[in-house]
Design an enzyme around this catalytic site. Sequence first.
Site, PDB file in Angstrom:
ATOM      1  N   ARG A 103       0.788  -1.147  -0.131  1.00 28.68           N
ATOM      2  CA  ARG A 103       0.085   0.083  -0.081  1.00 28.68           C
ATOM      3  C   ARG A 103       0.985   1.220  -0.068  1.00 28.68           C
ATOM      4  O   ARG A 103       1.920   1.374   0.857  1.00 28.68           O
ATOM      5  CB  ARG A 103      -0.827  -0.014   1.375  1.00 28.68           C
ATOM      6  CG  ARG A 103      -2.029  -0.865   1.353  1.00 28.68           C
ATOM      7  CD  ARG A 103      -3.005  -0.397   2.385  1.00 28.68           C
ATOM      8  NE  ARG A 103      -2.441   0.016   3.391  1.00 28.68           N
ATOM      9  CZ  ARG A 103      -3.348   0.298   4.745  1.00 28.68           C
ATOM     10  NH1 ARG A 103      -4.875   0.420   4.437  1.00 28.68           N
ATOM     11  NH2 ARG A 103      -2.669   0.611   5.869  1.00 28.68           N
ATOM     12  N   THR A 107      -1.462   7.284  -0.616  1.00 28.48           N
ATOM     13  CA  THR A 107      -2.514   7.363  -1.114  1.00 28.48           C
ATOM     14  C   THR A 107      -3.274   6.088  -0.606  1.00 28.48           C
ATOM     15  O   THR A 107      -4.669   6.092  -0.971  1.00 28.48           O
ATOM     16  CB  THR A 107      -2.508   7.167  -2.754  1.00 28.48           C
ATOM     17  OG1 THR A 107      -1.730   5.954  -2.988  1.00 28.48           O
ATOM     18  CG2 THR A 107      -1.742   8.041  -3.394  1.00 28.48           C
ATOM     19  N   ASP A 199       0.520  -3.553  12.338  1.00 30.48           N
ATOM     20  CA  ASP A 199       1.094  -3.742  11.029  1.00 30.48           C
ATOM     21  C   ASP A 199       1.605  -5.376  11.081  1.00 30.48           C
ATOM     22  O   ASP A 199       2.537  -5.504  11.584  1.00 30.48           O
ATOM     23  CB  ASP A 199       2.320  -2.876  10.574  1.00 30.48           C
ATOM     24  CG  ASP A 199       2.681  -3.092   9.272  1.00 30.48           C
ATOM     25  OD1 ASP A 199       3.096  -4.069   8.766  1.00 30.48           O
ATOM     26  OD2 ASP A 199       2.681  -1.978   8.522  1.00 30.48           O
ATOM     27  N   ASP A 202       5.162  -6.075   9.520  1.00 32.29           N
ATOM     28  CA  ASP A 202       6.126  -5.938  10.740  1.00 32.29           C
ATOM     29  C   ASP A 202       6.332  -6.751  11.822  1.00 32.29           C
ATOM     30  O   ASP A 202       7.178  -7.251  12.165  1.00 32.29           O
ATOM     31  CB  ASP A 202       6.037  -4.115  11.123  1.00 32.29           C
ATOM     32  CG  ASP A 202       6.448  -3.415  10.050  1.00 32.29           C
ATOM     33  OD1 ASP A 202       7.160  -3.759   9.002  1.00 32.29           O
ATOM     34  OD2 ASP A 202       6.048  -2.000  10.123  1.00 32.29           O
TER      35      ASP A 202
HETATM   36  C1  PRP Z   1      -0.820  -4.689   4.508  1.00 32.71           C
HETATM   37  C2  PRP Z   1      -1.734  -5.976   4.361  1.00 32.71           C
HETATM   38  C3  PRP Z   1      -2.491  -6.001   3.248  1.00 32.71           C
HETATM   39  C4  PRP Z   1      -2.686  -4.566   2.927  1.00 32.71           C
HETATM   40  C5  PRP Z   1      -4.305  -4.394   3.580  1.00 32.71           C
HETATM   41  O1  PRP Z   1       0.103  -4.899   3.543  1.00 32.71           O
HETATM   42  O2  PRP Z   1      -0.929  -7.069   4.494  1.00 32.71           O
HETATM   43  O3  PRP Z   1      -1.865  -6.447   2.056  1.00 32.71           O
HETATM   44  O4  PRP Z   1      -2.026  -3.868   3.879  1.00 32.71           O
HETATM   45  O5  PRP Z   1      -4.904  -2.866   3.220  1.00 32.71           O
HETATM   46  P1  PRP Z   1      -5.811  -2.483   2.175  1.00 32.71           P
HETATM   47  O6  PRP Z   1      -6.975  -3.488   2.396  1.00 32.71           O
HETATM   48  O7  PRP Z   1      -6.035  -1.130   2.532  1.00 32.71           O
HETATM   49  O8  PRP Z   1      -5.263  -2.861   0.771  1.00 32.71           O
HETATM   50  P2  PRP Z   1       1.139  -3.640   3.261  1.00 32.71           P
HETATM   51  O9  PRP Z   1       0.688  -2.806   2.313  1.00 32.71           O
HETATM   52  O10 PRP Z   1       1.378  -3.060   4.681  1.00 32.71           O
HETATM   53  O11 PRP Z   1       2.449  -4.418   2.930  1.00 32.71           O
HETATM   54  P3  PRP Z   1       3.421  -5.395   3.486  1.00 32.71           P
HETATM   55  O12 PRP Z   1       2.409  -6.740   3.754  1.00 32.71           O
HETATM   56  O13 PRP Z   1       4.359  -5.903   2.673  1.00 32.71           O
HETATM   57  O14 PRP Z   1       3.861  -5.043   4.911  1.00 32.71           O
HETATM   58  N1  URA Z   2      -2.322  -3.347   7.033  1.00 27.89           N
HETATM   59  C1  URA Z   2      -1.758  -3.719   8.208  1.00 27.89           C
HETATM   60  O1  URA Z   2      -1.027  -4.551   8.262  1.00 27.89           O
HETATM   61  N2  URA Z   2      -2.530  -3.584   9.433  1.00 27.89           N
HETATM   62  C2  URA Z   2      -3.733  -2.801   9.321  1.00 27.89           C
HETATM   63  O2  URA Z   2      -4.156  -2.487  10.242  1.00 27.89           O
HETATM   64  C3  URA Z   2      -3.814  -2.400   8.002  1.00 27.89           C
HETATM   65  C4  URA Z   2      -3.368  -2.665   7.009  1.00 27.89           C
END
Ligand code: PRP
Ligand code: URA
Length: 208
Positions: A103, A107, A199, A202
């Site tokens: 994400r 945005t 997160d 993380d």
């Molecule tokens: C997080 C999560 C989803 C997304 C959800 O990933 O694992 O993929 O956000 O958010 P959304 O429903 O608003 O699209 P992130 O983009 O943080 O990436 P990561 O898994 O690499 O940390």
């Molecule tokens: N992605 C995450 O990992 N946690 C949230 O709460 C939203 C998006």
Amino acid sequence: MALTVIEHPLIQHKLSILRDKSTPTKLFKELVDEIAMLMAFEATRDLPLEDVTIETPLETMHARRLSGYEPVLVPILRAGLGMVDGIRALMPSARVGHIGLYRDHETLQPVEYYFKVPPDLAQRDVFVLDPMLATGGSAVDAIANLKAAGARRIRFMCLVAAPEGAEKLVTAHPDVPVFAAALDRQLNENGYILPGLGDAGDRLFGTR
Ligand code: PRP
Ligand code: URA
């Protein structure tokens, strides 16, 4: 709404530990696997079976086995990776595809950076995995890309869903059953789920 919240006591118990901010990375990963495994029991309930004839040590019998091509697990990177091992423990022959999405922090729109899935997607049951369904942008995009690659029978599994994301997903893809361990209250101004678990990527990989 094609959303199923799986309220099994074992799942809810494990989820409460997962959410706790004092839960360390190692335990967090173990719990994600365990919850995903328990959820898979429900999400695979309607997989097709076929009749087979087998020999027990005592006699011949008609039994049932999973039919057709092996299912495919498709984690959305990174956090979806955390759910793969637990589900593979139940379905060891499942194939694994990968969709790389993150994400954009400004945005909140998903940005794709990787897409690799097995062939014959149209013949396979596809399980898209991501612990968090927040705005729904990542899930909606991932599923659209899988459909463009031929997938027809898709299910989406997450641990925590926000109402906003669940609504967006079932509206965009009404044919896709959505399974969650919890439907939380709302998103905050940064697109994080409340109360949520923070997160997921993380916490899984210790990157914060
Ligand atoms: C997080 C999560 C989803 C997304 C959800 O990933 O694992 O993929 O956000 O958010 P959304 O429903 O608003 O699209 P992130 O983009 O943080 O990436 P990561 O898994 O690499 O940390
Ligand atoms: N992605 C995450 O990992 N946690 C949230 O709460 C939203 C998006």
